[in-house]
Scaffold this motif. Structure first.
Motif, PDB file in Angstrom:
ATOM      1  N   ILE A 203       0.923  -1.376  -0.055  1.00  0.00           N
ATOM      2  CA  ILE A 203       0.052   0.044  -0.119  1.00  0.00           C
ATOM      3  C   ILE A 203       0.854   1.205   0.054  1.00  0.00           C
ATOM      4  N   PHE A 204       0.706   2.191  -0.939  1.00  0.00           N
ATOM      5  CA  PHE A 204       1.420   3.223  -1.051  1.00  0.00           C
ATOM      6  C   PHE A 204       0.532   4.419  -0.835  1.00  0.00           C
ATOM      7  N   LEU A 205       1.361   5.671  -0.144  1.00  0.00           N
ATOM      8  CA  LEU A 205       0.766   6.691  -0.315  1.00  0.00           C
ATOM      9  C   LEU A 205       1.366   7.612  -1.538  1.00  0.00           C
ATOM     10  N   ILE A 206       0.697   8.013  -2.548  1.00  0.00           N
ATOM     11  CA  ILE A 206       1.263   8.906  -3.450  1.00  0.00           C
ATOM     12  C   ILE A 206       0.745  10.598  -3.781  1.00  0.00           C
ATOM     13  N   ASP A 207       1.330  11.236  -3.928  1.00  0.00           N
ATOM     14  CA  ASP A 207       0.949  12.343  -4.258  1.00  0.00           C
ATOM     15  C   ASP A 207       1.341  13.181  -5.685  1.00  0.00           C
ATOM     16  N   VAL A 208       0.869  14.144  -5.971  1.00  0.00           N
ATOM     17  CA  VAL A 208       1.061  14.742  -7.218  1.00  0.00           C
ATOM     18  C   VAL A 208       2.548  15.544  -7.060  1.00  0.00           C
ATOM     19  N   PHE A 209       2.918  15.564  -6.070  1.00  0.00           N
ATOM     20  CA  PHE A 209       4.222  16.259  -6.033  1.00  0.00           C
ATOM     21  C   PHE A 209       5.447  15.365  -6.166  1.00  0.00           C
ATOM     22  N   GLY A 210       5.085  14.106  -6.394  1.00  0.00           N
ATOM     23  CA  GLY A 210       6.280  13.106  -6.517  1.00  0.00           C
ATOM     24  C   GLY A 210       6.490  12.189  -5.395  1.00  0.00           C
ATOM     25  N   ASN A 211       5.888  12.309  -4.508  1.00  0.00           N
ATOM     26  CA  ASN A 211       6.329  11.342  -3.454  1.00  0.00           C
ATOM     27  C   ASN A 211       5.676  10.056  -3.495  1.00  0.00           C
ATOM     28  N   GLU A 212       5.928   9.045  -3.251  1.00  0.00           N
ATOM     29  CA  GLU A 212       5.551   7.560  -3.231  1.00  0.00           C
ATOM     30  C   GLU A 212       5.991   6.868  -2.083  1.00  0.00           C
TER      31      GLU A 212
END
Lengths: 1202, 619
Positions: free
Chosen positions: A736-745
């Motif tokens: 399970i990942f938390l990803i965001d539009v800023f480039g963090n995964e």
């Protein structure tokens, strides 16, 4: 030193301890089954070393010099030989002997050590040459590994004389085109590849999976079983990757191992130290020192790898955004920003040192500690996002679905017994499954990890949480014998209820609807994909307790992955391919929860992505997150954010795609060229994403479109066929990942065998319910069309041209056969020349002068429309489909209208009159069958000249004699036209111009059909003294416009015979082939019926056996061979008389074949259940289909009706 | 710094609320008009239902002054120097209140007609221009002399007006179309008045289906005039809502130089309507065109330079297409963008507002103030912030508890529960009356569109619908929610709508003279009885609630009987007859009165018929 580095290893181990214990994968196997050469020792390294030694002793012949019992020879090459096709046989294939010489005495075979594995190699031949490749694989014990092959173009591969790969289409040289299991027997195995270059230079590719093959291949499974601790596993991973145990010389193992370690150092500073150690005499002790240094090296290297691309800017942006969005709930933002700056400053010298390979100057301890701090800081800063830490996260633990055939086929359900087991019941396996919940504190630490439900032998999938956050729906199958059903329970795991029942069906993908109903996908409407044999689910709806299950979808093929849109509609993926290629036809569609207003949402008209899955609207936005995948892939792929307001295909609407480099795979729709290889492009991007879930503040909608939970692959991703090392295939470990539009995964959690479907637990927005407008008392609905001239391309058609709309049903495929035919797609059973689907005309309705139409159509039928001119000739065809629910009044703007535009406000005349009733096409609606609908026209007007043994017959044979699959005229017309459609709006016309399985793009009017067919021109102009009646003319025109179908039904009475249509059995056909090939005196290519049909026309006449063209291969009609061949064909004629095929007039196209009959009974049971549910709804009652304890309700209903 | 401001804001709100409670006494304020004094940094707010105008000091966000007993204030205009405030008082016998802001005193009123609105002051400050909504005219008033200089008739229900900087032209938004509803092209228009010439020089017709015009403004550079309205797709059956099948919500752009319609742009998104566009204001720097959406409680901020850039590129494409340079002319010319639901992507931000019913708006610099009619609040949006999360409440004007009637009015106007927010009840029933359009509802089959009925007295005069197909008006209310808004709603909500409809009161006719029948109308009353009108349209409701065939049915409805509508307020509900074919009462009685079945006027001469009409229109 040893102690210290171990400590580091341990620390690092905990640092990476997101990988939890493999609870599911450590089943204990009794050790008594272990092979005698397996010697378990205290450490895995010693175990491996000693067992290898033991293996050598065990397999080595006494008194002989020890040699590696696993050996793969280099490739040997023979050829190229000039050839016409792949089927042509040359000496190497007949007699495999490396010492074979040609007529001039030169050796045919040459060793090619340069053909190394896992690389593309060009071969010396040219167009129309055949080349052979051979190599020997020697193993001590039988083992099955996977071979990955590619050959350009035609490819045959044999292992020990048994053909394991056959592909006969032109294709580019790319890796991994074919996969086959290599069942190696103990001792020598012979692998022979044959490559036929159809266009351009030939080439090939080969790789073994897992690679490479060595003694260790036999030992790894045992050692992995016995040393499951994470430290050992880590070490094994390193040593496997570096091939430490693979390439030993065996003259001196200690030295060999030491050399291998030495060669595998990643960091120069450690390599230097290692070289110092290696100066000492090799011994177990120095080997141990070397090994420990090797582990330190790898640890530092891995630590470096984990941080070298650390994106401080991405993290800073996310922190900044959270600080702005949640000033009070994300209070440490400012502190994080300054801490981040401090870490960044601290990182700079470390980064510089590592880049300069001066790691020796770094304090190893503090380096690892720093990275650990950095990563835990990142974790803390991202997880304290209130969207993540404010509520628990629900997720599924399961393995990835098994190697299969496409993202639709994940059920492997009962009742689906496939030959070979691709995708059928045989492929079902389970390592157990669970529904878990995890919660994090603000520090990023796991504060709760609990299992709500867990089953040891089954599969849990597709959860959905109720609007109040208190209940959860999911699909579960307890074991292989069970079927997937929908269950519901409290979010704490209590009060488990089974909602759906029945056997030989699968209920998956449930979602809550705002009116209390539940939608789900199910195989309760039995249907299969046309290009193969896999069962396909559609969308259904039921009441909250499982009552009154009714179908709301009902498309041609697959409907799945539903999600609820904020406006109350259902967003889902749909696969259907009316008159188009099967590959690129999975788009996102919407419907109302009652099944009305089915319409395209996004992505149906480009070659890539071929499959769009897991669509979810990002709350509070006009954006959708979804997965771009491929038709032959698992239901995973690239994750995207799509703004469909910017277009319905192509790259522009894709605002964001993970991984970013997969953007180059996207394609705009203007490319109509026939490029089907593009359908699988989305196989390749790594990592893999599945089940994206957009996070947003449930009240304010803050942060919508920025943060997502998603299931993503952790570490290595293997191709979905690479499943040999484990019986339970796990193609990539998903976390399970938390990803965001800023480039963090950020990896939140991972456990074996994989984590899927992460979603926040809590209250969520409940859309306003849409009232149902379906009336089950009716059996039809209405359709109105504002202006047929509105929409792409139709503006070019002069107003008033279109006089009728033809309503055609594309019936579902309810039967399949084990045998079939293939041109571009597999056809089990054979259906048409180069298109897999059948047709049934419902009727024609008028189109008014202003382009409007208003008509009734039968409810719940998947139909498409064709625009016809005054002569009932097709101008434009929909090449997709739609349907109405009972009582629905559906409207569309025009032909292929712009879905981003409002309808023009325009008065249209069709609405000024009552709805048109479809005018039947020469009789009631029926399956369109060439022999009964079209052939009689040729019989009446044409076969007087265009027949066997007549001059005109040589030009075009229109005889109706049934052949092996089709009849004479059908094949002759097709082979004299084109294999597939190509763009040609002007110029000389083909005999008939049909679309076959055409490209996905919307084509302009007149792109194909009767208007582009020479046959129609000739007949209209008047051909000799032939004068066709209006009806006869229309029959030919209509047949062409329907894409020239042959069979009307999928029930194949000769299911077990070749092509599922041949009256001759496999044995008869084989016997015939042997006779023909043995009497082949003129060096003709070997008999290949499909090829011959394409080139020469129908080879058989089962009406006039002596006319069979295949017999012309035997010159002497008085010969025994000829007589025998004729006898066999005559037997086929008799067989057809006894058991007529659908193309024999008067033959009922009903299920006759036993498996078809059984399937049909299953289908009728399901239909009856649907009918009962509809009646219950009308009567205000409840019925629970197939539920054992609630049959009484059904009974009382029946009594009521009586 | 931020925190301190926040605390101050909080304190001021709290303080205000306390004060407010004591002064408002529980009544609704209903902010209907805002205007700003940029010199003194003040905001003036008119409360439609409170008879109040207040001024707010924007430095401390407190109410400084209130003027009570300003009857039904509907519009505000401020002298450029901030010396005087003009308030239109929207009563049948209207007036304009004039307030001297230097001393806060109310001066004597200026004259006005029936329901004056949208006051505009000439650039030299000498003249005031007002719309008299129900007189269908615009008055030019000499402020000094308190005299009406000219009465200029426009088309129908002028509700909003704007003026260019030279003071030469007035642009007047006519609320409703004046066409027969069955003509195939029904649209309201913007009238342009040449002020020095005191005449209308053009009526600029908006696209077919344009109705419910609400707001109008001119760009700071005087080049374009923007007008908000509903663009009804009334020609289609009401089978679905998505893709604007029934209502779209539009901004029409008029070229102020050429005096032609330049483009009509949809304010909706593909899957999400932006219902009931109301106020429109340009930012002083011309960067933004802002529109409030009274049905979806949000604001659109359109980037003006980008909008015109995109429109111009479409215009060029269209021109190229005309010359045959472009292959596909689909949706390329400026007018054709009126169907493009994705046109504003990247050009416009939809900014959610905290309250309900934003109907008025005013700019200072980059700050927008929005009057939320039903919430009795003023919200503020910082237009230039990178990504405005939404408006924040700045000021509360009352905290009156909602009664069922007010709640019903809110639901009636609310599109937020409608499927995809395309429309509310008020979208076709503006001010609970009618939009002048025909709609093809499915309750009586398709292909037979009917003219929208006013809902005044509907609860008192069952059955409902002109076909009488709903025996109880309550059923019609619930069917409307289900079949027109496509929403499953709780019974309580429908019940409040019933209560609201029950409570509606008729507005006195502009044909009355000082509230009494004119002499002609008095004569006409006799003919009303004589012609038999009174037998089916008897007092007091002017309907007997029965169905009759009065010979008007055509096509599929030949010989059809229709429900007898009440004639109360018939003066404002043109066009007439079930399919709206009669644009004027004249046509009902003469042109479409086959065999005198619908009123026996055989014995009446023209003058007498005129009297009869005068009477009917006075009801």
């Amino acid at each position: 030193m040893d102690m210290i580095s171990r400590k580091h290893v341990f620390r690092y181990g905990t640092l990476l301890a997101v990988i939890l214990i493999g609870i599911y994968s450590c089943r204990v196997i009794p050790e008594t089954n272990d092979p005698p050469y397996y010697k378990k020792k205290a450490t895995w390294q010693e175990t491996m070393r000693c067992s290898r030694q033991a293996m050598l002793d065990y397999f080595g012949k006494p008194g002989q010099k020890r040699s590696d019992p696993v050996q793969i020879s280099p490739w040997y090459l023979a050829g190229p030989f000039p050839a016409e096709n792949l089927a042509e046989v040359f000496i190497p294939e007949k007699n495999l002997d490396l010492l074979t010489r040609d007529a001039e005495g030169r050796l045919l075979w040459h060793q090619r050590p340069d053909f190394i594995d896992n690389k593309l190699h060009e071969l010396p031949g040219e167009t129309s040459t055949t080349t052979y490749l051979w190599r020997k694989i020697t193993v001590p014990a039988a083992i099955t590994i996977m071979g990955s092959f590619s050959g350009k173009d035609g490819t045959d591969i044999w292992l020990n004389g048994e053909k394991i790969v056959h592909s006969d289409i032109p294709r580019g040289l790319e890796p991994d085109k074919d996969r086959a299991q290599l069942h190696l027997k103990a001792g020598a195995n012979h692998l022979l590849m044959k490559i036929f270059a159809q266009v351009g230079k030939p080439g090939f590719y080969f790789k073994i999976l897992p690679e490479p093959l060595s003694l260790a291949t036999f030992l790894w499974p045992l050692i992995e079983r016995d040393f499951p601790d994470s430290l050992s596993r880590k070490q094994m991973d390193w040593e496997k990757n570096d091939g430490i145990w693979n390439t030993l010389t065996f003259t001196d193992e200690i030295t060999g191992l030491a050399d291998n370690y030495l060669e595998s150092f990643k960091r120069p500073a450690f390599a230097l130290l290692a070289a110092q150690i290696a100066k000492a005499l090799p011994s177990i002790e120095t080997l141990s020192d070397l090994r420990q240094l090797y582990y330190r090296d790898h640890l530092v290297h891995e630590t470096w790898e984990s941080c070298k691309d650390f994106n401080f800017e991405s993290l800073r942006m996310a922190i900044h955004d959270l600080q702005q969005s949640y000033p009070s709930e994300y209070p440490s933002g400012e502190q994080y920003i300054s801490e981040l700056s401090r870490l960044e400053q601290e990182f700079k010298p470390i980064h510089a040192a590592m880049i300069a390979q001066q790691e020796a100057n770094l304090n190893e301890n503090s380096f690892i500690q720093f990275v650990r701090n950095l990563l835990s800081f990142q974790r803390k800063a991202l997880i304290s996002n209130p969207l993540v830490s404010n509520q628990p996260i629900l997720f599924i633990v399961r393995q990835q679905y098994w190697g299969n055939h496409g993202p639709t086929n994940t059920m492997f359900q009962n009742g689906e017994d496939f030959p070979g087991g691709v995708g059928g019941l045989k492929a079902w396996r389970s390592d157990g499954s669970a529904l878990n919940m995890i919660a994090f504190d603000r520090e990023g630490k796991t504060k709760l990890l609990k299992t709500l439900i867990k089953i040891p032998f089954g599969m849990i999938r597709d959860p959905d949480i109720s609007f109040d956050g208190k209940r959860v729906l999911f699909s579960m199958r307890n074991d292989k014998a069970d079927d997937y059903h929908i269950y519901e329970m409290n979010i704490d795991g209590s009060d488990l209820k089974q909602l759906t029942w029945g056997t030989e069906l699968a209920d998956v993908d449930p979602i809550y609807l705002p009116d209390g109903h539940i939608a789900f996908s199910s195989t309760r409407d039995l249907k299969y994909c046309h290009c193969n044999i896999h069962i396909q689910p559609n969308l259904f709806k039921m009441e909250e307790d499982g009552a009154n299950i009714v179908q709301i979808g009902g498309g041609h093929l697959w409907e799945g992955h539903p999600s609820l849109m904020p406006d109350g509609r259902i967003l889902y993926s749909r696969w259907e391919y009316v008159d188009r290629q099967f590959g690129p036809s999975y788009g996102l569609w919407t419907m109302y929860p009652d099944g009305t207003n089915q319409s395209l949402y996004y992505g149906n008209n480009a070659w890539t992505p071929s499959a769009i899955l897991d669509g979810r609207v990002i709350p509070g936005t006009s954006l959708v997150t979804c997965i771009f995948s491929g038709i032959h892939n698992l239901p995973w792929g690239a994750m995207t954010i799509v703004d469909r307001r910017r277009g319905l295909d192509g790259s522009d609407p894709v605002l964001k795609i993970w991984p970013a480099e997969s953007r180059k795979l996207l394609q705009n729709i203007d490319n109509v060229a026939w490029t089907p290889y593009k359908i699988d492009l989305f196989h390749y991007p790594v990592p893999k994403y599945e089940d994206p879930y957009p996070l947003a503040d449930p009240v304010s909608g803050r942060c919508a479109g920025k943060y997502f939970l998603v299931s993503r692959s952790v570490g290595k991703v293997t191709h979905h066929f690479e499943s040999t090392s484990k019986t339970n295939a796990s193609y990539a470990l998903m976390g399970i990942f938390l990803i965001d539009v800023f480039g963090n995964e950020l990896l939140l959690h991972v456990e074996e065998p994989g984590c899927y479907d992460p979603m926040p637990v809590g209250e969520r927005y409940k859309p306003v319910a849409i009232p149902s407008r379906v009336n089950y008392a009716k059996d039809k609905g209405y359709f109105y069309l504002e202006n047929i001239y509105q929409g792409t391309g139709m503006e070019l058609v002069p107003k008033g041209t279109i006089k009728y709309l033809r309503i055609v049903e594309a019936p579902p495929k309810r039967q399949w056969s084990e045998n079939g035919r293939g041109i571009d797609a597999a056809q089990p059973p054979a259906m048409n020349w180069n298109v897999t689907i059948s047709k049934a005309i419902i009727g024609d309705v008028p189109v008014e002068e202003d382009g409007s139409a208003y008509f009734e159509i039968p409810a719940n039928k998947f139909v498409f429309f064709q625009a016809l001119d005054k002569d009932k000739m097709m101008v434009q065809s929909m090449r997709s489909g739609t349907m109405v629910q009972p009582g629905e009044m559906a409207g569309c703007i025009g032909c292929h209208d712009n879905r981003l535009h409002a309808s023009p406000n325009r008065r249209f005349s069709a609405m000024q009159r009552p709805a048109s009733v479809p005018q039947a096409w020469y009789g009631p609606a029926r399956d369109f069958n060439y022999l009964t609908e079209v052939q009689p026209v040729f019989d009446r007007h044409c076969t007087g000249c265009h027949d066997y043994n007549k001059p005109a017959g040589l030009v075009l044979n229109l005889a109706g004699d049934p052949g092996l699959v089709f009849n004479t005229s059908y094949i002759d017309i097709h082979r004299k036209s084109a294999l597939r459609w190509f763009p040609d709006s002007t110029g000389a016309k083909l005999l008939i111009k049909v679309i076959h399985d055409g490209p996905p793009a919307v084509l302009p009017p007149f792109a194909w059909g009767s208007h582009r067919s020479r046959m129609v021109d000739v007949l209209k102009k008047g051909h000799k003294d032939v004068h066709l009646s209006k009806e006869d003319m229309e029959r030919i025109i209509t047949w062409i416009d329907l894409n020239a179908p042959y069979y009307g039904r999928y029930d194949a009475v000769y299911s077990e015979n070749p092509f599922a249509r041949s009256p001759l059995t496999k044995a008869q056909l084989k016997q015939l082939t042997e006779i023909l090939d043995s009497s082949n005196t003129t060096n003709l290519p070997k008999v290949n019926y499909s090829d011959l049909e394409k080139k020469e026309g129908s080879q058989f006449s089962f009406v006039r056996p002596e006319m069979s063209r295949i017999l012309t291969r035997i010159n002497d009609k008085s010969s025994w061979s000829y007589q025998q061949a004729l006898l066999i064909i005559t037997a086929g004629k008799e067989q057809l008389l006894n058991q007529p095929r659908e193309d024999i007039p008067g033959c009922p196209a009903e299920p006759i074949y036993k498996k078809d009959v059984i399937r049909n009974e299953r289908y009728l049971r399901l239909i009856a259940a649907e009918k009962a549910a509809r009646q219950a709804i009308l009567a205000g009652k409840k019925c629970y289909p197939f539920r054992p304890d609630k049959q009484t309700t059904d009974q009382s209903l029946k009594k009521d009706q009586e | 710094m931020h925190k301190i401001l926040f605390i101050i804001k909080l304190a001021s709100i709290t303080f205000f609320c306390i004060v407010n409670f004591t002064s408002c006494g529980g009544g609704y304020f209903s902010p209907v008009a805002l205007t700003v004094d940029t010199l003194h940094y003040k905001l003036f707010i008119a409360g439609a239902t409170s008879n109040k105008v207040v001024s707010v000091n924007l430095n401390n966000e407190r109410i400084e002054k209130r003027w009570t007993d300003v009857q039904s204030p509907s519009g505000l205009a401020l002298q450029a120097d901030g010396s005087k405030l003009f308030v239109t008082c929207a009563k049948p016998e209207g007036s304009v209140a004039m307030i001297d802001l230097e001393n806060g005193k109310r001066l004597s009123d200026l004259p006005a007609g029936h329901t004056p609105m949208s006051p505009v002051i000439s650039p030299d400050g000498r003249f005031l221009y007002i719309c008299n909504r129900f007189n269908n005219d615009v008055w030019l008033i000499d402020i000094e002399k308190k005299a009406v200089v000219a009465k200029i008739p426009v088309l129908r229900e002028p509700v909003a007006m704007t003026m260019d900087k030279t003071g030469r032209f007035l642009f007047v938004a006519n609320h409703l179309p004046a066409d027969p509803a069955n003509s195939g092209d029904v649209a309201a228009a913007v009238s342009i008045i040449d002020v020095p010439a005191k005449t209308v020089i053009a009526h600029i017709r908006l696209p077919d289906g344009s109705s419910s015009l609400r707001g109008i403004c001119i760009s700071p550079d005087d080049r374009y005039v923007f007008v908000t309205h509903i663009l009804a797709h009334y020609q289609l059956p009401t089978t679905q809502l998505e893709r604007g099948w029934m209502s779209t919500n539009a901004l029409s752009i008029i070229d102020a130089t050429t005096k032609k319609l330049y483009a009509t742009v949809l304010l909706d998104d593909v899957d999400r309507g932006a219902a009931n566009p109301w106020a429109v204001v340009c930012s002083p720097d011309g960067q933004y065109i802002c529109v409030t959406h009274a049905g979806t409680h949000e604001m659109s901020a359109i980037d003006a330079p980008k909008l015109f850039e995109k429109l111009q590129s479409r215009e060029q494409l269209a021109k190229a297409a005309e010359k045959g340079f472009a292959e596909n002319s689909y949706g390329t010319d400026a007018v054709k963008v009126s169907n493009d639901l994705a046109f504003l992507v990247d050009i416009r931000r939809r900014i959610p507002l905290p309250g309900n019913g934003p109907r008025s708006m005013a700019f200072i610099g980059k700050q927008v103030f929005i009057g939320e009619y039903f919430s009795d609040r003023v919200a503020r949006v910082e237009i230039d912030s990178e990504e405005p999360a939404g408006g924040t409440e700045m000021l509360s004007l009352s905290n009156a508890a909602m009664d069922a009637v007010r709640q019903g009015e809110i639901f009636f106007n609310d599109a937020s529960f409608c499927f995809q927010n395309w429309q509310s009840c008020a979208s076709c029933h503006p001010d609970v009356r009618a939009d002048g359009l025909n709609w093809d509802l499915l309750n009586d089959g398709v292909g037979n569109p009917k003219n929208t009925k006013s809902l005044l007295l509907s609860m008192q005069t069952p059955p409902a619908m002109i076909s009488g197909i709903r025996d109880r008006p309550e059923t019609a209310v619930r069917s409307g929610l289900k079949f027109i808004l496509f929403a499953v709603r709780p019974e309580e909500e429908a019940a409040t709508i019933d209560a609201y409809l029950h409570a509606l009161k008729p507005i006195p006719s502009p044909y009355l003279q000082k509230g009494k029948l004119s002499e002609a109308a008095k004569r006409g009353k006799k003919y009303y009885v004589q012609a038999g009108c009174a037998s089916c349209h008897p007092e007091p409701l002017f309907t007997d609630m029965k169905k009759y065939d009065v010979g008007t049915g055509i096509k599929s409805e030949k010989n059809g009987a229709f429900d007898t509508p009440s004639l109360v307020e018939i003066w404002r509900t043109a066009p007439y007859l079930y399919d709206g074919r009669a644009a004027a009462m004249q046509e009902v009685l003469i042109k479409y009165n086959r065999d005198n079945k619908h009123g026996n006027i055989a014995g009446l001469n023209n003058l007498e018929i005129q009297d009869l009409i005068e009477y009917i229109l006075s009801l």
